[in-house]
Design an enzyme around this catalytic site. Structure first.
Site, PDB file in Angstrom:
ATOM      1  N   GLU A   1      49.644  49.294  29.527  1.00 14.48           N
ATOM      2  CA  GLU A   1      50.166  47.927  29.459  1.00 14.48           C
ATOM      3  C   GLU A   1      48.928  47.039  29.376  1.00 14.48           C
ATOM      4  O   GLU A   1      48.227  46.852  30.367  1.00 14.48           O
ATOM      5  CB  GLU A   1      51.029  47.674  30.697  1.00 14.48           C
ATOM      6  CG  GLU A   1      52.022  46.572  30.487  1.00 14.48           C
ATOM      7  CD  GLU A   1      51.456  45.270  30.946  1.00 14.48           C
ATOM      8  OE1 GLU A   1      50.887  44.562  30.076  1.00 14.48           O
ATOM      9  OE2 GLU A   1      51.571  44.965  32.127  1.00 14.48           O
TER      10      GLU A   1
ATOM     11  N   GLU B   1      43.057  36.348  24.675  1.00 18.13           N
ATOM     12  CA  GLU B   1      43.778  35.994  25.890  1.00 18.13           C
ATOM     13  C   GLU B   1      42.933  35.047  26.752  1.00 18.13           C
ATOM     14  O   GLU B   1      41.795  35.373  27.093  1.00 18.13           O
ATOM     15  CB  GLU B   1      44.016  37.306  26.660  1.00 18.13           C
ATOM     16  CG  GLU B   1      45.305  37.372  27.365  1.00 18.13           C
ATOM     17  CD  GLU B   1      45.539  38.744  27.963  1.00 18.13           C
ATOM     18  OE1 GLU B   1      44.603  39.569  28.058  1.00 18.13           O
ATOM     19  OE2 GLU B   1      46.684  38.996  28.356  1.00 18.13           O
TER      20      GLU B   1
ATOM     21  N   LYS C   1      44.455  53.859  41.735  1.00 11.29           N
ATOM     22  CA  LYS C   1      43.179  53.154  41.800  1.00 11.29           C
ATOM     23  C   LYS C   1      43.442  51.672  41.568  1.00 11.29           C
ATOM     24  O   LYS C   1      43.594  51.208  40.437  1.00 11.29           O
ATOM     25  CB  LYS C   1      42.184  53.661  40.751  1.00 11.29           C
ATOM     26  CG  LYS C   1      40.774  53.193  41.104  1.00 11.29           C
ATOM     27  CD  LYS C   1      39.872  52.909  39.924  1.00 11.29           C
ATOM     28  CE  LYS C   1      40.069  51.572  39.299  1.00 11.29           C
ATOM     29  NZ  LYS C   1      39.717  50.412  40.137  1.00 11.29           N
TER      30      LYS C   1
ATOM     31  N   CYS D   1      49.493  38.779  31.744  1.00  7.34           N
ATOM     32  CA  CYS D   1      49.409  39.213  30.339  1.00  7.34           C
ATOM     33  C   CYS D   1      50.587  38.721  29.516  1.00  7.34           C
ATOM     34  O   CYS D   1      50.569  38.804  28.306  1.00  7.34           O
ATOM     35  CB  CYS D   1      49.261  40.725  30.266  1.00  7.34           C
ATOM     36  SG  CYS D   1      50.374  41.547  31.377  1.00  7.34           S
TER      37      CYS D   1
HETATM   38  P1  ADP Z   1      40.569  43.041  34.034  1.00  8.20           P
HETATM   39  O1  ADP Z   1      39.561  42.457  33.098  1.00  8.20           O
HETATM   40  O2  ADP Z   1      41.894  42.398  33.958  1.00  8.20           O
HETATM   41  O3  ADP Z   1      40.064  43.249  35.413  1.00  8.20           O
HETATM   42  P2  ADP Z   1      40.150  45.810  33.525  1.00  8.20           P
HETATM   43  O4  ADP Z   1      40.715  46.618  32.435  1.00  8.20           O
HETATM   44  O5  ADP Z   1      38.672  45.661  33.573  1.00  8.20           O
HETATM   45  O6  ADP Z   1      40.918  44.446  33.437  1.00  8.20           O
HETATM   46  O7  ADP Z   1      40.598  46.364  34.934  1.00  8.20           O
HETATM   47  C1  ADP Z   1      41.885  46.911  35.184  1.00  8.20           C
HETATM   48  C2  ADP Z   1      41.711  48.113  36.075  1.00  8.20           C
HETATM   49  O8  ADP Z   1      40.951  49.086  35.355  1.00  8.20           O
HETATM   50  C3  ADP Z   1      40.943  47.836  37.357  1.00  8.20           C
HETATM   51  O9  ADP Z   1      41.466  48.634  38.397  1.00  8.20           O
HETATM   52  C4  ADP Z   1      39.540  48.285  36.993  1.00  8.20           C
HETATM   53  O10 ADP Z   1      38.763  48.639  38.112  1.00  8.20           O
HETATM   54  C5  ADP Z   1      39.859  49.508  36.151  1.00  8.20           C
HETATM   55  N1  ADP Z   1      38.764  49.957  35.264  1.00  8.20           N
HETATM   56  C6  ADP Z   1      37.800  49.228  34.691  1.00  8.20           C
HETATM   57  N2  ADP Z   1      36.992  50.024  33.958  1.00  8.20           N
HETATM   58  C7  ADP Z   1      37.482  51.284  34.069  1.00  8.20           C
HETATM   59  C8  ADP Z   1      37.095  52.573  33.543  1.00  8.20           C
HETATM   60  N3  ADP Z   1      36.059  52.710  32.753  1.00  8.20           N
HETATM   61  N4  ADP Z   1      37.852  53.639  33.887  1.00  8.20           N
HETATM   62  C9  ADP Z   1      38.913  53.508  34.685  1.00  8.20           C
HETATM   63  N5  ADP Z   1      39.326  52.333  35.203  1.00  8.20           N
HETATM   64  C10 ADP Z   1      38.622  51.240  34.909  1.00  8.20           C
END
Ligand code: ADP
Length: 528
Positions: A298, A430, A223, A332
């Site tokens: 990570e 961050e 994903k 990061c």
């Molecule tokens: P960033 O703020 O760097 O975008 P996120 O943690 O929000 O970091 O996003 C990293 C990945 O996690 C993306 O692919 C995002 O779509 C996914 N993501 C965000 N929320 C969820 C969730 N509740 N469950 C699974 N994946 C998620």
């Protein structure tokens, strides 16, 4: 997908700029138009050569969302819509998991040598298409084209490395405690892997997970971030061309929490590997408990970059610059706090500020060297602006930059702040933007205490010419990665990962493959 669909989708979503009578602005408009044209022509070229995919990839078939929903993928440098991709959810994810499970049955039985050959072919294909993949990444993520092409090489290096490691998944023979017994340890693939990745490295974060998983016989449901799915989709297409069986690599994107929940809920998914925010990582870790999945995380960092009085000034400036401003500060492992000893502070601040002033900000497709591209979206810019305002309101001074760039959109000026204190938000969280906060310290002990005074523990950097100090401080830092006199330390051959709340597990290197393996002990009796 038809290029007409892309061309139609390629409309300007938000104006980068409004025309006014001044000469500078008119020149800028021409430049913005030029960039937009470059981006449009790159999109049209990539589309006609089949590099822009807009559907998910399930069981080796390009698939629309079952309810037909789509989401826009936006070029952060121009605000233009590159294309609309399928917006998927739980149902598509469950089908992707089923395909991965079916493919696992055969892929896990293929010999390591065969899997290695497929991965090597995938590597070759990624490298032979590095220009196209780089352009795709610049389009959807914004990073300068040279940096994007560099990421293709970096991302592909994991595929090459794990093609080789596939052949070295050794077990063990254990001397038995009884004479009629023979004891063995074999390593086997964990099963279906759910890989959730962020937007800052649209290719490398995927290959770093998918390559070791495939190498040892796992299959994956990827994903990618909804902000940058196009590079992931193009890489998936190349994986099939490389001979990796359909169903072994699936890609779904859309409703992140629905997809995440489906991956967590499935008993068939035996491993979650995630790169992203600490908040989402914690959710996934909690969610994985219900089906007791293996998990690697990570997460965010808060990297200290410590410049000691005895540092080589040029090396320190070069290293701090590289660590801080790569990918516009959106990594990061970016230096988040630059801690400078008092004896070298003025000299360092001066030389560093001059170097930052000379950095060229621009659109990723600009001819010639661009050092800093746009941030990923408006929310990222607002976050950086609010962190800088908070610091200024608490006494920080701007040495360079400090505001949005005149290019508009999501461009932010490379910035240096001084008089930074621990209570400022940017010293604790961050920044994820091109802002370098300088903090003064007196002693080595103080530097170590400040550096470790955070819940994060991913990367740290030190600059010193004293060998004893470099060992002493490296050992005292509570971080998973330490760069000594070097700002760019990531490589496929070394273990990448954090301690404390920066995560669990390691990616890359000979250690990275263990994350996708289970150990099985086999006891053979009656062997006399
Ligand atoms: P960033 O703020 O760097 O975008 P996120 O943690 O929000 O970091 O996003 C990293 C990945 O996690 C993306 O692919 C995002 O779509 C996914 N993501 C965000 N929320 C969820 C969730 N509740 N469950 C699974 N994946 C998620």
């Amino acid at each position: 997908m038809a290029s007409a669909r892309i061309a139609k989708a390629f409309t300007r979503r938000s104006l980068t700029h409004r025309f006014t009578a001044t000469r500078t602005q008119s020149l800028f408009c021409c430049q913005a138009h030029q960039m937009s044209t470059d981006a449009s022509s790159a999109a049209a070229r990539l589309s006609s050569s089949g590099f822009i995919r807009s559907q998910g990839f399930i069981g080796g078939k390009w698939t629309d969302a079952y309810d037909g929903k789509t989401i826009e993928v936006i070029n952060p440098a121009t605000g233009e819509v590159i294309t609309n991709v399928s917006c998927m959810g739980a149902r598509e994810t469950n089908d992707a998991i089923a395909s991965a499970q079916e493919a696992f049955i055969s892929w896990s039985k293929v010999t390591a040598a065969e899997r290695s050959k497929c991965l090597r072919k995938w590597y070759d294909l990624l490298m032979s298409h590095k220009e196209e993949l780089g352009q795709l990444m610049t389009l959807e993520q914004g990073k300068p084209l040279k940096e994007a092409i560099g990421e293709v090489g970096y991302g592909a290096s994991f595929v090459e490395f794990f093609a080789e490691e596939a052949k070295r998944v050794y077990g063990d023979i254990i001397p038995a405690t009884l004479s009629d017994r023979r004891l063995f340890v074999v390593k086997q693939p964990v099963g279906v892997v759910g890989a959730i990745t962020p937007w800052n490295f649209p290719l490398a974060m995927i290959t770093r997970k998918v390559a070791p998983a495939l190498a040892c016989g796992c299959t994956v449901v990827v994903k990618p971030s909804e902000l940058t799915p196009l590079t992931a989709l193009a890489a998936a297409e190349l994986s099939v061309q490389a001979g990796i069986p359909r169903g072994a690599v699936n890609v779904v994107m859309g409703n992140a929490s629905e997809i995440g929940d489906a991956l967590l809920a499935s008993p068939q998914v035996r491993k979650i590997t995630f790169t992203g925010s600490t908040a989402v990582g914690k959710k996934l870790m909690a969610g994985a408990a219900a089906t007791v999945k293996k998990i690697s995380l990570e997460l965010g960092g808060n990297a200290p970059c410590i410049i000691f009085d005895d540092a080589d000034l040029d090396v320190a400036v070069k290293g701090a610059l590289a660590s801080k401003f790569r990918n516009s500060g959106q990594t990061c492992v970016c230096a988040n706090r630059v801690l400078v000893q008092e004896g070298i502070f003025e000299k360092f601040a001066d030389a560093f500020s001059k170097a930052v002033e000379n950095m060229k900000v621009g659109h990723g497709f600009t001819e010639g060297a661009v050092d800093v591209g746009p941030l990923i979206n408006d929310a990222a810019v607002h976050k950086v602006e609010s962190f800088v305002q908070d610091a200024i309101s608490k006494g920080a001074k701007v040495l360079v930059g400090g505001k949005k760039h005149s290019l508009g959109m999501t461009f932010y000026e490379p910035t240096v702040l001084t008089d930074v204190k621990n209570e400022m938000i940017l010293a604790r969280e961050e920044i994820f933007g091109p802002v370098a906060p300088l903090q003064k310290f007196k002693t080595e002990e103080e530097a170590i205490r400040k550096a470790n005074d955070t819940n994060a523990g991913l990367a740290a950097y030190i600059f010193t010419t004293n060998m004893q100090r470099s060992w002493r401080v490296s050992e005292a830092l509570e971080y998973g990665l330490v760069g000594v006199n070097e700002g760019l330390i990531s490589t496929e051959v070394a273990p990448f990962g954090g301690v404390k709340q920066s995560g669990l597990g390691r990616e890359g290197s000979k250690y990275g493959i263990d994350e996708y393996l289970e150990m099985k002990y086999i006891c053979m009796g009656n062997m006399n």
